[in-house]
Motif scaffolding. Structure first.
Motif, PDB file in Angstrom:
ATOM      1  N   TYR A 135      20.069  -6.991  -7.602  1.00 50.55           N
ATOM      2  CA  TYR A 135      20.609  -7.551  -8.837  1.00 50.55           C
ATOM      3  C   TYR A 135      19.691  -7.343 -10.047  1.00 50.55           C
ATOM      4  N   ALA A 136      18.693  -6.485  -9.930  1.00 53.08           N
ATOM      5  CA  ALA A 136      17.773  -6.235 -11.038  1.00 53.08           C
ATOM      6  C   ALA A 136      17.998  -4.846 -11.624  1.00 53.08           C
ATOM      7  N   MET A 137      18.050  -4.780 -12.953  1.00 51.26           N
ATOM      8  CA  MET A 137      18.096  -3.505 -13.649  1.00 51.26           C
ATOM      9  C   MET A 137      16.692  -2.957 -13.880  1.00 51.26           C
ATOM     10  N   ALA A 138      15.686  -3.819 -13.802  1.00 49.05           N
ATOM     11  CA  ALA A 138      14.296  -3.432 -14.002  1.00 49.05           C
ATOM     12  C   ALA A 138      13.403  -4.545 -13.498  1.00 49.05           C
ATOM     13  N   TYR A 139      12.118  -4.221 -13.275  1.00 45.81           N
ATOM     14  CA  TYR A 139      11.112  -5.205 -12.896  1.00 45.81           C
ATOM     15  C   TYR A 139      10.084  -5.315 -14.018  1.00 45.81           C
ATOM     16  N   VAL A 140       9.726  -6.533 -14.364  1.00 44.20           N
ATOM     17  CA  VAL A 140       8.573  -6.775 -15.227  1.00 44.20           C
ATOM     18  C   VAL A 140       7.546  -7.507 -14.379  1.00 44.20           C
ATOM     19  N   VAL A 141       6.388  -6.893 -14.196  1.00 49.07           N
ATOM     20  CA  VAL A 141       5.375  -7.425 -13.290  1.00 49.07           C
ATOM     21  C   VAL A 141       4.201  -7.942 -14.110  1.00 49.07           C
ATOM     22  N   MET A 142       4.079  -9.248 -14.175  1.00 49.51           N
ATOM     23  CA  MET A 142       2.996  -9.895 -14.891  1.00 49.51           C
ATOM     24  C   MET A 142       1.747  -9.958 -14.003  1.00 49.51           C
ATOM     25  N   PRO A 143       0.596 -10.313 -14.553  1.00 47.76           N
ATOM     26  CA  PRO A 143      -0.586 -10.501 -13.706  1.00 47.76           C
ATOM     27  C   PRO A 143      -0.316 -11.517 -12.594  1.00 47.76           C
ATOM     28  N   GLY A 144      -0.812 -11.217 -11.414  1.00 42.38           N
ATOM     29  CA  GLY A 144      -0.590 -12.107 -10.280  1.00 42.38           C
ATOM     30  C   GLY A 144      -1.420 -11.711  -9.086  1.00 42.38           C
ATOM     31  N   GLY A 145      -1.146 -12.351  -7.958  1.00 40.48           N
ATOM     32  CA  GLY A 145      -1.917 -12.130  -6.741  1.00 40.48           C
ATOM     33  C   GLY A 145      -1.198 -11.236  -5.746  1.00 40.48           C
ATOM     34  N   MET A 146      -1.418 -11.508  -4.464  1.00 37.37           N
ATOM     35  CA  MET A 146      -0.901 -10.619  -3.426  1.00 37.37           C
ATOM     36  C   MET A 146       0.624 -10.654  -3.331  1.00 37.37           C
ATOM     37  N   GLY A 147       1.236 -11.808  -3.621  1.00 35.16           N
ATOM     38  CA  GLY A 147       2.685 -11.855  -3.624  1.00 35.16           C
ATOM     39  C   GLY A 147       3.272 -10.947  -4.685  1.00 35.16           C
ATOM     40  N   THR A 148       2.615 -10.906  -5.854  1.00 32.84           N
ATOM     41  CA  THR A 148       3.048 -10.029  -6.933  1.00 32.84           C
ATOM     42  C   THR A 148       2.876  -8.566  -6.541  1.00 32.84           C
ATOM     43  N   ILE A 149       1.746  -8.247  -5.928  1.00 33.36           N
ATOM     44  CA  ILE A 149       1.504  -6.877  -5.455  1.00 33.36           C
ATOM     45  C   ILE A 149       2.547  -6.483  -4.416  1.00 33.36           C
ATOM     46  N   ASP A 150       2.910  -7.415  -3.552  1.00 32.37           N
ATOM     47  CA  ASP A 150       3.907  -7.156  -2.519  1.00 32.37           C
ATOM     48  C   ASP A 150       5.249  -6.777  -3.142  1.00 32.37           C
ATOM     49  N   GLU A 151       5.695  -7.550  -4.126  1.00 30.41           N
ATOM     50  CA  GLU A 151       6.970  -7.247  -4.778  1.00 30.41           C
ATOM     51  C   GLU A 151       6.904  -5.919  -5.524  1.00 30.41           C
TER      52      GLU A 151
END
Length: 222
Positions: A135-151
Motif C-alpha cells: 500500500y506504499a507508493m514510496a518509502y521515507v526512511v528517517m534516522p532510526g535503529g535496526m528495525g528501521t534498517i530492516d524495513e
C-alpha cells in the motif's frame, strides 16, 4: 532422539497444534487487506526510530514531512507506535489526511499512538511488512535503529529483484545515512555484491522536508 527446538513466534505453541497457526495468519492477512483496501488515497510509508522524542529534530521533521505530503495529496502509513511513527501520524492527522498505523504486538512495545485514524493490528512481522509494501507508493526512511534498517533493506531487495515495482526510497538526513551509503559503494559495490547503479536508481538522500515532498511529487503519479 533429542527434542526438536523451534523459535516461538506467537502464543499458540503450548495450547494447540502447529497447523492452527495457519488460520491465525490467514485471518490477520484477510482483516488487514479488507481494512487497507478501503483507503481512498495513495500513501507514503514513513519509518524511523520509535525512541525519538518530540524535542528531537527527526521527530519535528517527520511531522512536517507528513503534513506536507498530505497537503500534496498523499496519505501516510507508519508502524503506529511512538517516536517518528507518532510524529508522522500526527502530521497527517493534524492536516486532516489519512493516517494509517500498522501496529505490531510486542512484549515490551508501547501502544498505538493517538494520531492513527485507520489501524491494523499484527502479531506477525512478515504480514505487516507485506502491507507496508503493498500500500506504499514510496518509502521515507528517517534516522532510526535496526528495525528501521530492516524495513529499508526489505524494500530495497524487493525492488532490486523485481518482486515489486521499483518505488522511491528516500533516506532523510545525509548526516545520518551518508556513512551507510558510502559503505554500500566502497564495500558492497566495489566487491561486486551489488551494482552501484541500483543504489543510484533506488535510493535518494534528502535533507529538508520540502526536498522530500518535491522529489516525490515529481516521480510518484497520484
Amino acid at each position: 532422539m533429542p527434542e526438536l527446538q523451534q523459535n516461538i513466534v506467537d502464543d499458540l505453541a503450548s495450547v494447540t497444534t502447529e497447523s492452527w497457526r495457519t488460520f491465525r495468519i490467514m485471518a490477520e492477512m484477510v482483516e488487514a487487506l479488507d481494512t487497507l483496501n478501503s483507503l481512498k488515497v495513495n500513501c507514503i510509508s514513513i519509518f524511523g526510530s520509535a525512541r525519538s522524542t518530540p524535542d528531537t529534530q527527526e521527530y519535528k521533521d517527520a511531522e512536517k514531512i507528513s503534513r506536507l505530503l498530505v497537503e500534496a495529496g498523499f496519505g501516510i502509513i507508519t508502524g503506529g507506535g511512538p517516536g517518528v511513527m507518532e510524529a508522522a501520524n500526527k502530521g497527517a492527522f493534524d492536516a486532516g489526511g489519512e493516517s494509517v498505523g500498522l501496529h505490531i504486538h510486542l512484549p515490551h512495545e508501547q501502544g498505538c499512538n493517538q494520531y492513527v485514524k485507520t489501524r491494523c493490528n499484527f502479531r506477525y512481522f512478515f504480514i505487516r511488512k507485506f502491507m507496508f509494501v503493498k500500500y506504499a507508493m514510496a518509502y521515507v526512511v528517517m534516522p532510526g535503529g535496526m528495525g528501521t534498517i530492516d524495513e529499508l533493506s526489505e524494500a530495497f531487495v524487493l525492488a532490486q529483484t523485481g518482486r515489486t515495482r521499483p518505488f522511491p526510497i528516500v533516506l532523510y538526513d545525509s548526516s545520518f545515512w551518508s556513512g551507510m551509503v558510502e559503505w554500500l559503494r566502497k564495500n558492497m559495490a566495489a566487491r561486486g555484491f551489488i551494482n552501484e547503479k541500483e543504489i543510484d536508481r533506488l535510493i535518494t538522500v534528502c535533507d529538508t522536508p520540502e526536498e522530500v515532498v518535491n522529489h516525490l511529487r515529481k516521480i510518484v503519479i497520484l
